[in-house]
Write a protein that holds these residues in place. Structure first.
Motif, mmCIF file in Angstrom:
data_model
loop_
_atom_site.group_PDB
_atom_site.id
_atom_site.type_symbol
_atom_site.label_atom_id
_atom_site.label_comp_id
_atom_site.label_asym_id
_atom_site.label_seq_id
_atom_site.Cartn_x
_atom_site.Cartn_y
_atom_site.Cartn_z
ATOM 1 N N GLN A 118 0.814 -1.203 0.000
ATOM 2 C CA GLN A 118 0.000 0.000 0.000
ATOM 3 C C GLN A 118 0.854 1.261 0.000
ATOM 4 O O GLN A 118 0.459 2.298 -0.536
ATOM 5 N N ALA A 119 2.052 1.167 0.600
ATOM 6 C CA ALA A 119 2.930 2.342 0.663
ATOM 7 C C ALA A 119 3.306 2.831 -0.735
ATOM 8 O O ALA A 119 3.443 4.044 -0.952
ATOM 9 N N GLN A 120 3.462 1.916 -1.686
ATOM 10 C CA GLN A 120 3.809 2.332 -3.043
ATOM 11 C C GLN A 120 2.650 3.058 -3.714
ATOM 12 O O GLN A 120 2.854 4.035 -4.432
ATOM 13 N N VAL A 125 0.250 8.405 -5.245
ATOM 14 C CA VAL A 125 -0.774 9.444 -5.062
ATOM 15 C C VAL A 125 -0.123 10.733 -4.577
ATOM 16 O O VAL A 125 -0.436 11.837 -5.046
ATOM 17 N N ALA A 126 0.829 10.605 -3.640
ATOM 18 C CA ALA A 126 1.511 11.784 -3.103
ATOM 19 C C ALA A 126 2.308 12.509 -4.181
ATOM 20 O O ALA A 126 2.476 13.734 -4.126
ATOM 21 N N LEU A 127 2.794 11.773 -5.166
ATOM 22 C CA LEU A 127 3.549 12.381 -6.264
ATOM 23 C C LEU A 127 2.642 13.069 -7.277
ATOM 24 O O LEU A 127 3.134 13.688 -8.225
ATOM 25 N N GLY A 128 1.342 12.902 -7.106
ATOM 26 C CA GLY A 128 0.393 13.562 -7.996
ATOM 27 C C GLY A 128 0.130 12.833 -9.289
ATOM 28 O O GLY A 128 -0.352 13.432 -10.258
ATOM 29 N N LEU A 129 0.427 11.531 -9.329
ATOM 30 C CA LEU A 129 0.179 10.762 -10.548
ATOM 31 C C LEU A 129 -1.322 10.549 -10.740
ATOM 32 O O LEU A 129 -2.050 10.294 -9.782
ATOM 33 N N ILE A 136 -0.707 2.219 -15.065
ATOM 34 C CA ILE A 136 0.214 1.798 -16.126
ATOM 35 C C ILE A 136 1.641 1.644 -15.618
ATOM 36 O O ILE A 136 2.343 0.680 -15.964
ATOM 37 N N PHE A 137 2.089 2.563 -14.759
ATOM 38 C CA PHE A 137 3.501 2.582 -14.381
ATOM 39 C C PHE A 137 3.787 2.010 -12.994
ATOM 40 O O PHE A 137 4.950 1.723 -12.683
ATOM 41 N N VAL A 138 2.764 1.840 -12.171
ATOM 42 C CA VAL A 138 2.978 1.303 -10.826
ATOM 43 C C VAL A 138 2.306 -0.058 -10.658
ATOM 44 O O VAL A 138 2.947 -1.039 -10.264
ATOM 45 N N VAL A 139 1.027 -0.120 -10.984
ATOM 46 C CA VAL A 139 0.265 -1.348 -10.737
ATOM 47 C C VAL A 139 0.580 -2.421 -11.770
ATOM 48 O O VAL A 139 0.908 -3.564 -11.419
ATOM 49 N N LEU A 140 0.494 -2.075 -13.051
ATOM 50 C CA LEU A 140 0.645 -3.078 -14.108
ATOM 51 C C LEU A 140 1.994 -3.802 -14.082
ATOM 52 O O LEU A 140 2.023 -5.039 -14.134
ATOM 53 N N PRO A 141 3.140 -3.105 -13.988
ATOM 54 C CA PRO A 141 4.418 -3.845 -13.996
ATOM 55 C C PRO A 141 4.556 -4.818 -12.828
ATOM 56 O O PRO A 141 5.011 -5.957 -13.011
ATOM 57 N N GLN A 142 4.167 -4.382 -11.628
ATOM 58 C CA GLN A 142 4.318 -5.255 -10.467
ATOM 59 C C GLN A 142 3.312 -6.397 -10.484
ATOM 60 O O GLN A 142 3.650 -7.540 -10.144
#
Length: 222
Positions: A118-120, A125-129, A136-142
């Motif tokens: 959850q921290a990722q 969200v904190a980075l404003g994505l 696409i860049f956080v959920v899908l690759p992992q």
């Protein structure tokens, strides 16, 4: 037993090669559908909104809990009558296999998404994505990395289950094998050859899935 001759199967390589091409087309395109639709279904079935989540869960449960053979036959015979559409048997078989695989892949992706720390997600969200950027860049690759062993296993399963479309007239490898068996009156040699072929293709990929799963467990353990 002295009349058994496996060499006649090799002499019929042209028809079997045509059937193999159809089988590979079904397998590849069913996996394309299964990967794309499976990931989208995983996202929708994890949604907070019931109007999205409930239909997605119903779709997944239907295709996971009914026999693939029934699904293939239902698509072939019922879809034209219910919706007045008349697609080719190959496309109908591909649609049935792709929708079936998407349900199984959706569960693999959903479990992988839930395993993402959850921290990722909070950091993204904190980075404003934006939501789609996070997907696409956080959920899908992992999610893909964790789900790869199961996805490969599902791909092997759909390669094997593609033989079911022979029952509705799709000229795949199994269909050509049945035709050859009937014409030559040599079912033992033909079906043994087909079984060995499916086995020879499935075993390396199953070993690859086990290897990747072991690597994933070691990585997570580290």
């Amino acid at each position: 037993m002295e009349n058994i001759d496996f060499f006649f199967v090799l002499r019929a390589w042209r028809s079997l090669a045509d059937g193999l091409l159809v089988t590979l087309q079904l397998t590849v395109w069913a996996n394309v559908i299964g990967l794309v639709a499976g990931f989208l279904l995983a996202l929708i079935s994890s949604s907070r909104f019931k109007l999205l989540r409930i239909p997605a869960r119903a779709y997944i449960d239907f295709f996971r809990c009914t026999p693939t053979l029934v699904q293939v036959i239902w698509f072939f015979f019922c879809v034209p009558m219910l919706f007045n559409v008349f697609w080719t048997p190959l496309f109908m078989g591909l649609l049935a296999l792709g929708m079936n695989l998407s349900a199984f892949n959706a569960e693999a992706f959903r479990a992988s998404i839930q395993a993402i720390p959850q921290a990722q997600l909070d950091a993204s969200v904190a980075l404003g994505l934006s939501p789609w950027t996070r997907i696409i860049f956080v959920v899908l690759p992992q999610a893909t990395r964790h789900a790869v062993p199961v996805l490969i296993t599902n791909a092997i399963g759909i390669f094997q289950q593609s033989s079911l479309v022979a029952l509705v007239g799709v000229a795949d490898l199994m269909y050509q094998g049945k035709l050859l068996s009937t014409q030559t009156y040599r079912p033992i040699e033909t079906m043994t050859f087909l079984a060995c072929f499916y086995l020879a293709v499935a075993i390396p990929f199953s070993r690859l899935a086990a290897y990747l799963e072991h690597r994933s467990e070691r990585f997570l353990g580290a």
